[in-house]
Design a protein around this motif. Structure first.
Motif, PDB file in Angstrom:
ATOM      1  N   GLY A   1      36.949  39.916  36.130  1.00  0.00           N
ATOM      2  CA  GLY A   1      36.593  38.554  36.518  1.00  0.00           C
ATOM      3  C   GLY A   1      35.743  37.860  35.460  1.00  0.00           C
ATOM      4  O   GLY A   1      35.957  36.679  35.143  1.00  0.00           O
ATOM      5  N   ILE A   2      34.791  38.603  34.888  1.00  0.00           N
ATOM      6  CA  ILE A   2      33.945  38.029  33.837  1.00  0.00           C
ATOM      7  C   ILE A   2      34.772  37.693  32.598  1.00  0.00           C
ATOM      8  O   ILE A   2      34.600  36.633  31.963  1.00  0.00           O
ATOM      9  N   ALA A   3      35.714  38.589  32.251  1.00  0.00           N
ATOM     10  CA  ALA A   3      36.567  38.341  31.086  1.00  0.00           C
ATOM     11  C   ALA A   3      37.450  37.106  31.291  1.00  0.00           C
ATOM     12  O   ALA A   3      37.661  36.307  30.365  1.00  0.00           O
ATOM     13  N   VAL A   4      37.967  36.936  32.511  1.00  0.00           N
ATOM     14  CA  VAL A   4      38.806  35.777  32.815  1.00  0.00           C
ATOM     15  C   VAL A   4      38.004  34.485  32.703  1.00  0.00           C
ATOM     16  O   VAL A   4      38.454  33.499  32.112  1.00  0.00           O
TER      17      VAL A   4
ATOM     18  N   THR B   1      29.134  33.358  30.857  1.00  0.00           N
ATOM     19  CA  THR B   1      29.025  34.470  31.829  1.00  0.00           C
ATOM     20  C   THR B   1      27.663  35.146  31.803  1.00  0.00           C
ATOM     21  O   THR B   1      27.342  35.897  32.720  1.00  0.00           O
ATOM     22  N   ALA B   2      26.875  34.914  30.778  1.00  0.00           N
ATOM     23  CA  ALA B   2      25.560  35.578  30.707  1.00  0.00           C
ATOM     24  C   ALA B   2      24.691  35.175  31.883  1.00  0.00           C
ATOM     25  O   ALA B   2      24.013  36.013  32.499  1.00  0.00           O
ATOM     26  N   SER B   3      24.701  33.889  32.229  1.00  0.00           N
ATOM     27  CA  SER B   3      23.899  33.430  33.369  1.00  0.00           C
ATOM     28  C   SER B   3      24.439  33.991  34.678  1.00  0.00           C
ATOM     29  O   SER B   3      23.674  34.305  35.605  1.00  0.00           O
ATOM     30  N   ILE B   4      25.765  34.131  34.774  1.00  0.00           N
ATOM     31  CA  ILE B   4      26.357  34.706  35.997  1.00  0.00           C
ATOM     32  C   ILE B   4      25.949  36.162  36.152  1.00  0.00           C
ATOM     33  O   ILE B   4      25.596  36.613  37.246  1.00  0.00           O
ATOM     34  N   ILE B   5      25.977  36.911  35.041  1.00  0.00           N
ATOM     35  CA  ILE B   5      25.570  38.322  35.092  1.00  0.00           C
ATOM     36  C   ILE B   5      24.109  38.450  35.499  1.00  0.00           C
ATOM     37  O   ILE B   5      23.740  39.298  36.319  1.00  0.00           O
ATOM     38  N   ALA B   6      23.250  37.572  34.926  1.00  0.00           N
ATOM     39  CA  ALA B   6      21.829  37.599  35.296  1.00  0.00           C
ATOM     40  C   ALA B   6      21.643  37.269  36.766  1.00  0.00           C
ATOM     41  O   ALA B   6      20.826  37.891  37.471  1.00  0.00           O
ATOM     42  N   LEU B   7      22.422  36.300  37.268  1.00  0.00           N
ATOM     43  CA  LEU B   7      22.328  35.919  38.674  1.00  0.00           C
ATOM     44  C   LEU B   7      22.780  37.057  39.582  1.00  0.00           C
ATOM     45  O   LEU B   7      22.142  37.354  40.599  1.00  0.00           O
ATOM     46  N   LEU B   8      23.878  37.703  39.190  1.00  0.00           N
ATOM     47  CA  LEU B   8      24.363  38.833  39.990  1.00  0.00           C
ATOM     48  C   LEU B   8      23.356  39.985  39.981  1.00  0.00           C
ATOM     49  O   LEU B   8      23.153  40.655  40.998  1.00  0.00           O
ATOM     50  N   GLY B   9      22.719  40.210  38.825  1.00  0.00           N
ATOM     51  CA  GLY B   9      21.707  41.266  38.757  1.00  0.00           C
ATOM     52  C   GLY B   9      20.530  40.981  39.667  1.00  0.00           C
ATOM     53  O   GLY B   9      20.038  41.872  40.370  1.00  0.00           O
TER      54      GLY B   9
ATOM     55  N   TRP C   1      44.844  25.491  26.145  1.00  0.00           N
ATOM     56  CA  TRP C   1      44.715  25.753  27.585  1.00  0.00           C
ATOM     57  C   TRP C   1      45.842  26.655  28.086  1.00  0.00           C
ATOM     58  O   TRP C   1      45.621  27.557  28.890  1.00  0.00           O
ATOM     59  N   ALA C   2      47.042  26.394  27.619  1.00  0.00           N
ATOM     60  CA  ALA C   2      48.167  27.237  28.038  1.00  0.00           C
ATOM     61  C   ALA C   2      47.965  28.677  27.575  1.00  0.00           C
ATOM     62  O   ALA C   2      48.233  29.638  28.324  1.00  0.00           O
ATOM     63  N   THR C   3      47.470  28.827  26.352  1.00  0.00           N
ATOM     64  CA  THR C   3      47.202  30.188  25.835  1.00  0.00           C
ATOM     65  C   THR C   3      46.128  30.884  26.655  1.00  0.00           C
ATOM     66  O   THR C   3      46.257  32.073  26.994  1.00  0.00           O
ATOM     67  N   ASN C   4      45.061  30.145  26.973  1.00  0.00           N
ATOM     68  CA  ASN C   4      43.976  30.738  27.777  1.00  0.00           C
ATOM     69  C   ASN C   4      44.468  31.143  29.167  1.00  0.00           C
ATOM     70  O   ASN C   4      44.096  32.190  29.697  1.00  0.00           O
ATOM     71  N   ILE C   5      45.309  30.297  29.753  1.00  0.00           N
ATOM     72  CA  ILE C   5      45.828  30.613  31.085  1.00  0.00           C
ATOM     73  C   ILE C   5      46.695  31.867  31.039  1.00  0.00           C
ATOM     74  O   ILE C   5      46.585  32.754  31.890  1.00  0.00           O
ATOM     75  N   LEU C   6      47.565  31.933  30.024  1.00  0.00           N
ATOM     76  CA  LEU C   6      48.432  33.108  29.897  1.00  0.00           C
ATOM     77  C   LEU C   6      47.614  34.371  29.643  1.00  0.00           C
ATOM     78  O   LEU C   6      47.872  35.425  30.226  1.00  0.00           O
ATOM     79  N   LEU C   7      46.607  34.263  28.755  1.00  0.00           N
ATOM     80  CA  LEU C   7      45.749  35.426  28.484  1.00  0.00           C
ATOM     81  C   LEU C   7      44.948  35.829  29.730  1.00  0.00           C
ATOM     82  O   LEU C   7      44.766  37.023  29.995  1.00  0.00           O
ATOM     83  N   ALA C   8      44.473  34.829  30.471  1.00  0.00           N
ATOM     84  CA  ALA C   8      43.710  35.127  31.688  1.00  0.00           C
ATOM     85  C   ALA C   8      44.595  35.849  32.706  1.00  0.00           C
ATOM     86  O   ALA C   8      44.164  36.820  33.341  1.00  0.00           O
ATOM     87  N   LEU C   9      45.846  35.362  32.861  1.00  0.00           N
ATOM     88  CA  LEU C   9      46.781  36.029  33.784  1.00  0.00           C
ATOM     89  C   LEU C   9      47.087  37.444  33.305  1.00  0.00           C
ATOM     90  O   LEU C   9      47.157  38.380  34.118  1.00  0.00           O
ATOM     91  N   PHE C  10      47.246  37.601  31.992  1.00  0.00           N
ATOM     92  CA  PHE C  10      47.521  38.929  31.434  1.00  0.00           C
ATOM     93  C   PHE C  10      46.351  39.877  31.703  1.00  0.00           C
ATOM     94  O   PHE C  10      46.533  41.022  32.132  1.00  0.00           O
ATOM     95  N   ILE C  11      45.129  39.390  31.427  1.00  0.00           N
ATOM     96  CA  ILE C  11      43.933  40.218  31.670  1.00  0.00           C
ATOM     97  C   ILE C  11      43.804  40.568  33.144  1.00  0.00           C
ATOM     98  O   ILE C  11      43.487  41.709  33.518  1.00  0.00           O
TER      99      ILE C  11
END
Length: 277
Positions: free
Chosen positions: A76-79, A87-95, A20-30
């Motif tokens: 945002g999708i990468a985070v 994220t596939a369902s989110i992309i379909a919903l946004l489309g 979780w710490a790694t994901n948070i740091l990577l998300a902040l970096f991205i």
């Protein structure tokens, strides 16, 4: 409580906490890198219009905004993807939402598309006098959705760009020198050379009529009751209306002083007296 704490195995939860710490740091970096890149992309698009004066600032600011928000959307999708969100369902919903909004705003989007074309091809610019969508006036503003005209009687006309693009556009200010077409008739009994000399003298004395190119004065039509001259003086664009509305009166006065008749329609009425039977 002490027994419970003692029974906890730290090693059991350490991998999950590190993940979780790694994901948070990577998300902040991205997120930080994405915001930085989006800002740089926007500034790069605006810089293109600043580098070339013939390009429109409004259009490239719009393109810059589109690029920036597109990058931020992917960020945002990468985070979200770092935290395991599908994220596939989110992309379909946004489309689907984008399609619905596009259908609902069909007229607005057509104005936007027309605005983009007007800003790319620039058939007119701010300050030009144009005939567009059946209106005539001075262009005071061109944006992504509308063009604003100011008329001579000081009306403020807002025209949707979709009504302009694809129709005839007459830009009266495109060329720096304009020809002003006018027609004047003289009677058949008058000498056309004398009439032409009078007209030439008026044009030569007018302060805004150019001698290069020289004014064009020739007989155009032999009408039923008049010989019609086409008169085309040339002037700078800013003097067009001064020439258009001062020359006719000056030529009329000059023809009167030279005793050259300007014909007008006559109607002959014949009264027949019938003798009562």
């Amino acid at each position: 409580m002490e027994d419970f704490i003692a029974s906890l195995d730290v090693n059991q939860y350490l991998p999950a906490a590190l993940a979780w710490a790694t994901n948070i740091l990577l998300a902040l970096f991205i997120l930080i890198i994405g915001i930085f890149v989006a800002g740089k992309a926007y500034k790069a698009m605006v810089a293109i219009s600043n580098r070339y004066p013939q390009l429109d600032d409004t259009l490239f600011k719009f393109f810059g905004s589109v690029v920036r928000y597109t990058i931020l959307a992917f960020v945002g999708i990468a985070v979200l993807n770092r935290f395991g969100v599908q994220t596939a369902s989110i992309i379909a919903l946004l489309g689907a939402a984008g399609l619905a909004v596009g259908l609902a705003l069909q007229g607005t989007l057509s104005n936007l598309a027309a605005g983009v074309m007007l800003l790319i091809f620039r058939p007119y610019k701010v300050g030009d006098f144009v005939d567009a969508a059946g209106k005539f006036g001075k262009v005071t503003e061109v944006d992504m959705f509308t063009t604003i005209l100011q008329t001579f009687d000081n009306q403020h006309i807002i025209i949707p760009n979709s009504q302009i693009w694809g129709e005839q556009i007459i830009n009266h200010s495109h060329h720096p020198i304009r020809g002003v077409d006018m027609t004047f008739g003289v009677a058949y009994d008058e000498n056309t050379d004398a009439a032409r000399a009078v007209i030439d003298k008026v044009l030569a004395e007018h302060p805004h009529v150019l001698q290069d190119p020289a004014p064009f004065v020739e007989v155009e039509t032999l009408n039923d009751s008049s010989v019609d001259f086409i008169v085309r003086p040339f002037c700078h664009g800013e003097h067009y209306f001064d020439v258009r509305y001062t020359i006719p009166e000056q030529i009329k006065k000059a023809l009167d002083e030279a005793n050259i008749e300007i014909p007008f329609p006559h109607r002959k009425v014949i009264v027949v007296n019938e003798t009562a039977q």
